[in-house]
Enzyme design. Structure first.
Site, mmCIF file in Angstrom:
data_model
loop_
_atom_site.group_PDB
_atom_site.id
_atom_site.type_symbol
_atom_site.label_atom_id
_atom_site.label_comp_id
_atom_site.label_asym_id
_atom_site.label_seq_id
_atom_site.Cartn_x
_atom_site.Cartn_y
_atom_site.Cartn_z
ATOM 1 N N LYS B 78 0.847 -1.201 0.000
ATOM 2 C CA LYS B 78 0.000 0.000 0.000
ATOM 3 C C LYS B 78 0.882 1.250 0.000
ATOM 4 C CE LYS B 78 -3.956 1.918 2.605
ATOM 5 N NZ LYS B 78 -4.838 1.770 3.797
ATOM 6 N N SER B 156 -9.999 2.207 2.927
ATOM 7 C CA SER B 156 -9.039 2.883 2.094
ATOM 8 C C SER B 156 -8.088 1.953 1.326
ATOM 9 C CB SER B 156 -8.203 3.823 2.967
ATOM 10 O OG SER B 156 -7.376 3.096 3.845
ATOM 11 N N SER B 180 -10.461 -0.103 7.130
ATOM 12 C CA SER B 180 -9.816 0.039 5.817
ATOM 13 C C SER B 180 -9.149 -1.211 5.261
ATOM 14 C CB SER B 180 -8.771 1.159 5.868
ATOM 15 O OG SER B 180 -9.394 2.408 5.794
#
Lengths: 96, 493
Positions: B78, B156, B180
């Site tokens: 990420k 997210s 998330s």
């Protein structure tokens, strides 16, 4: 009901160091008011005698020896600066 | 061997160990898949050269024997994790051009275990969002599609979820502040675990809300989650909230035996307007665990209703403080200044240009709730409510509940852009089942459990006791096996 007026929105933007154009303040004030109204529900909870949480896991903050553990990396620290000169971060004039 | 990118971590590890494939072959298969998946916008910074170099090194290490489980396995990272020399900008314009001189502890642990980073993954800006629509890179797109609409992969960690579901990598890292990891996992038919607060070091991960943020793996199976979580976990002196506890062999705990466990079903999670399909899936999940020998009991977590408002005080408050560092001085974007502009104008213009609208909103809300006169009414009250929310969980665990079963999300994936005109609070409701877990610092996992009537994946969440990820994974593994979710998105990209 908390209502964020234009003056408060302007002040919050200033404290946040985010430039918000005058014309955008009404929409901002409305958004912030909606979010704050959502938080008003917390007023229903009986929190008498309840400690505010400081740490989600009960633990003592660890301590270490007060000594230098790293350093001599000036070039690395400055490598991402938008403006670096003579080993320093450079910014616009702060004092006239 | 074809389709190496479709393997699970466990399958690939076993083939590497038996010498039936190589890390270079696995990495090339993933790089090829990434190349063809531009439409998903999942990978936003590709590092193919670095990946092949690390794959070659991993093959040498594997040949020498005794390589760790993650050695040679290609994964995505990420964008929130700092990675040496590779763009790491939390999907924000304000970190444009930022190339860290160091790795986050978690990405360094994975690298040192021999895992191969393929590139950086899309996400909501500063991890603030539930649909991956606040990213400076544009939307990540869900590989699941049932009509003409492009769907959100959730957020997210939307890029991570999309990449794993579309077999662009074998697994990915995610982070979870209010859901998330778990919400995008549920939206994409993948597995995501948020470990106990303190299990994974936060050092080098761009901070959103420090008392809630935790990293975790996003994988194709529960077994893979166990393998990867072990590699990501462990004490780190550079994070003062990192727990100095031994990391168990999580995979060894997947025995399939949950007889005698007590699973709680919290009545407060049966929210008004819950879709019938979600309620039915939840009931089926409870039946599966009962059939496996667990005892299912109804429980009460009375302060559940206040979790979202408490979260939306605490998280923005912490964010407003954490994001103060983006000032145009040390890294990232600096606005072009007009003649006569001083340092205050530099801050204000830089932050106005660098932060997107949702990040600006949250920084301002955080500033407001921490400002003089409101601190007690909002921030301190929210922290007291947080104490009560945690106490709710402690009470049921003390009464003998081993794990708690809930839906992961209130719906399946929605269309990109469909929430554009909604009130910000509408989007926040996505986190209704996941946010309590962050507030209480507990481990939670989302397991794919079925498809809805539209053909989109739905997930169930299991919540475990602190530091007991092993038992949680064991229960999740049983649920996964019983649900038998094998559907994959058909390739359209």
């Amino acid at each position: 009901m908390s209502e964020i007026d234009l003056e408060t929105a302007r002040k919050v933007a200033k404290l946040s160091r985010i430039a918000v154009a005058e014309g955008e303040l009404p929409a901002l004030a409305q958004d912030l008011s909606r979010i704050l109204n959502f938080m008003e529900e917390l007023g229903e909870v009986d929190v008498e005698g309840v400690e505010p949480m400081t740490s989600v896991t009960p633990m003592r903050l660890p301590r270490r020896i007060d000594g230098v553990t790293d350093g001599d990396i000036q070039a690395k620290i400055l490598s991402n600066a938008p403006d670096a000169r003579e080993g320093f971060f450079a910014v616009p004039k702060v004092v006239e | 061997m074809s389709d190496l990118n479709k393997l699970t971590l466990a399958e690939a590890r076993d083939l590497l160990r038996s010498g039936e494939t190589s890390s270079v072959a696995l990495t090339e298969a993933c790089l090829g898949a990434i190349e063809g998946a531009g439409a998903l916008n999942a990978f936003v910074h590709n590092t193919p050269d670095l990946a092949l170099e690390r794959a070659g090194a991993a093959d040498a290490r594997l040949a020498a024997g005794n390589a760790p489980a993650m050695c040679g396995l290609p994964i995505g990272i990420k964008d929130l994790f700092c990675t040496t020399g590779v763009a790491s900008q939390a999907a924000s314009r304000i970190l444009d051009g930022f190339r860290p001189e160091y790795d986050s502890t978690v990405s360094a642990k994975l690298r040192d275990a021999g895992a191969v980073m393929l590139g950086k993954l899309n996400m909501d800006e500063f991890a603030m969002g539930s649909s991956n629509e606040t990213s400076t890179y544009g939307n990540a797109v869900n590989p699941w599609k049932v009509d003409g609409r492009a769907l959100t992969p959730g957020g997210s960690s939307g890029g991570s979820a999309a990449a794993v579901a579309a077999d662009l990598c074998l697994a990915a890292t995610g982070t979870d502040t209010g859901g998330s990891i778990r919400q995008p996992a549920a939206f994409t038919g993948t597995v995501g675990i948020k470990p106990t607060y303190g299990r994974c070091s936060r050092w080098g991960i761009v901070a959103f809300a420090s008392s809630l943020d935790q990293a975790g793996p996003m994988t194709k199976t529960v077994r893979d989650a166990a393998i990867m979580l072990e590699a990501m976990s462990g004490h780190d002196a550079k994070d003062s909230t990192s727990a100095d506890l031994p990391v168990p062999d999580f995979e060894a705990m997947l025995t399939g035996d949950i007889r005698g466990k007590t699973i709680g079903i919290p009545r407060e999670y049966r929210i008004e307007g819950m879709p019938e399909e979600i309620a039915a899936l939840w009931d089926r999940g409870a039946d599966m665990l009962r059939d496996a020998g667990a005892k299912v009991v109804e429980i009460s977590l009375p302060h559940t209703k206040y979790a979202l408002p408490a979260y939306y005080v605490i998280a923005p408050a912490e964010a407003s403080s954490n994001l103060a560092r983006y000032d145009g001085v040390r890294y990232g974007h600096r606005a072009t200044l007009a003649a006569g502009d001083g340092i205050t104008e530099m801050y204000e213009k830089t932050r106005a240009e660098g932060f997107g609208p949702e990040v600006q909103r949250r920084v301002m809300i955080g500033t407001y709730v921490l400002s003089a006169g409101f601190y007690d009414a909002y921030y301190n009250r929210a922290r007291k409510v947080r104490t009560l929310i945690k106490r709710d969980f402690e009470t049921v665990f003390a009464e003998g509940v081993d794990a708690i079963l809930t839906p992961a999300t209130p719906s399946s994936a929605f269309g990109l852009g469909e929430m554009a005109n909604a009130d910000p609070v509408q989007m926040y409701l996505n986190d209704v089942f996941t946010v309590t877990v962050n507030l209480a610092g507990l481990p939670g996992i989302s397991v794919p459990a079925g498809l809805d009537s539209k053909g989109l994946p739905l997930g169930l969440q299991l919540i475990g006791q602190p530091w007991d990820e092993g038992e949680l994974l064991k229960t999740a593994h049983v649920l996964e096996q019983a649900a038998g979710f094998v559907a994959k998105p058909s390739k359209w990209w």
